[in-house]
Design an enzyme around this catalytic site. Structure first.
Site, short mmCIF file in Angstrom:
data_model
loop_
_atom_site.label_atom_id
_atom_site.label_comp_id
_atom_site.label_asym_id
_atom_site.label_seq_id
_atom_site.Cartn_x
_atom_site.Cartn_y
_atom_site.Cartn_z
N SER A 1 0.85 -1.20 -0.17
CA SER A 1 -0.08 0.07 -0.16
C SER A 1 0.75 1.30 0.16
O SER A 1 1.84 1.36 -0.87
CB SER A 1 -0.86 0.02 1.13
N HIS B 1 -7.91 -5.18 -1.18
CA HIS B 1 -6.45 -4.31 -1.01
C HIS B 1 -5.44 -5.18 0.00
O HIS B 1 -5.17 -4.68 0.80
CB HIS B 1 -6.86 -2.89 -0.77
N ASP C 1 -8.66 -2.98 -7.43
CA ASP C 1 -7.94 -2.67 -6.07
C ASP C 1 -9.10 -2.01 -5.12
O ASP C 1 -9.48 -0.69 -5.72
CB ASP C 1 -6.95 -1.78 -5.98
#
Length: 394
Positions: free
Chosen positions: A179, A344, A276
């Site tokens: 991330s 995610h 995502d």
């Protein structure tokens, strides 16, 4: 029941208990947190001025001279008030960071679940600066006491690992991140390469960090404006790839991987979903910005509950994502694994990295694809087919 039967039952119960403890320990390796107090004098501190932290599990056997650095993710802060709030929580102060971390997935020490990296030196750098580890402003506002020092944190922990933990002697090294940490891994990739000898094999992995410069469903450049505020607040422009910022009228666009990664020379592997969930929820349909009637609420939670028109919008987003990936240009040293899972997740999650139900492309899990790419068994550039492929991602 006779005495022998009771005895055997007791022995069986003990063995079951020991087996549970052993498998639990293997699946959830517990690693203590190190708080780098010495970095405070260097100004390498979290948002609130506390010491940065990391978790380190030393390598063994053939992995003694191999290192994997994982940058923790956790979003960003784009205003003084936002950062002040963050400075009281886990991703803004080490005072609230847990004293241990569980190593799984790419950090696992299980040779079956993490065959290529299980016995490496493995490090998880805890995220507490809100800038993807690249902010650096000298002044500290006395009114807020906020410290924007992400780049200094990265350098201080690298120095600790290089000169006090032996990373300087690495023969293999990976800078990875998930991330916001995955974005940081891209932005620091070439700098990371410079820490090692020319003979060392050094590569980078960006996991769930390929954030694209896309507009909302109403046509607003929401994420572009947000990233610009982040870069401005943290003083990050000077730590973005110079060859990118030199060519850009607005240096903050080089915070986007699709532009920054074009200027990265070190081999890079990109792991991401074309659907995502963070990007759909915060770039395509940001709450309070693009969907005031909350028409997308259910769809954003579960792609399987989207209407046909919403699915079409998501397919267009996937196309935009793949176009951004193609902007990087051809490269035999670059790999990618682009799934169609609507989440995610990160490669620290065992079921995502390598397990029976892990996403696969060309019959390879992410662990297998990355391992083959890193050691040079084969390259890997795979994109999963569009939804409803990935409909049953675990």
């Amino acid at each position: 029941m006779d005495c022998s039967s009771v005895f055997m039952a007791a022995i069986y119960a003990v063995l079951v208990s020991l087996l549970f403890i052993w498998t639990t320990t293997e699946a959830n390796l517990i690693v203590n947190t190190t708080f780098l107090e010495s970095s405070i004098a260097k100004g390498a501190v979290c948002l609130d001025g506390s010491a940065p932290a990391f978790n380190f599990h030393p390598g063994t056997g053939s992995g003694v001279y191999s290192w994997l650095i994982q940058l923790q993710g956790g979003g960003w802060c784009d205003s003084a008030s936002d950062c002040q709030d963050r400075a009281t929580k886990e991703y803004g102060t080490s005072k609230n960071i847990s004293k241990i971390s569980y190593f799984m997935g790419v950090l696992s020490n299980d040779s079956e679940l993490n065959p290529d990296f299980y016995n490496w030196n493995r490090v998880k750098i805890r995220y507490c600066d809100g800038s993807s580890y690249i902010g650096d402003i000298e002044e500290v506002d006395p009114a807020t006491n906020l410290h924007f020092r992400g780049a200094r944190i990265f350098k201080a922990i690298m120095d600790e690992l290089l000169y006090h933990k032996g990373m300087i002697y690495a023969e293999n090294a990976i800078l990875s991140g998930t991330s916001a940490g995955g974005l940081g891994a891209i932005l620091h990739c070439d700098k990371f390469r410079l820490f090692f000898s020319l003979t060392a094999r050094v590569k980078c992995i960006s996991d769930a960090g390929f954030f694209i410069n896309a507009k909302t469903i109403t046509g607003e450049p929401h994420i572009k404006e947000y990233f610009k505020r982040v870069v401005t607040l943290h003083g990050s422009a000077k730590n973005l790839p110079l060859s990118c910022t030199f060519l850009s009228l607005d240096p903050s666009v080089c915070f986007f991987p699709q532009y920054a990664a074009q200027h990265i020379c070190t081999p890079l592997f990109i792991i991401n979903s074309a659907y995502d969930s963070w990007q759909i929820n915060n770039i395509l349909v940001p709450e309070g910005v693009a969907d005031p009637q909350h028409v997308w609420d259910t769809c954003k939670k579960d792609i399987n509950k989207c209407s046909p028109s919403q699915i079409q919008t998501l397919q267009e987003f996937r196309s935009t994502f793949l176009e951004a990936l193609n902007e990087l240009g051809p490269s035999i040293s670059r790999g990618y694994f682009i799934s169609s899972c609507h989440f995610h997740h990160g490669i620290e999650i065992q079921s995502y990295w390598s397990n029976n139900n892990s996403p696969t492309i060309a019959n390879k899990t992410i662990a297998e694809a990355v391992g083959d790419w890193f050691v040079g068994r084969s390259g890997f550039q795979g994109v999963y087919c569009p939804y409803p492929c990935g409909k049953f991602c675990q």
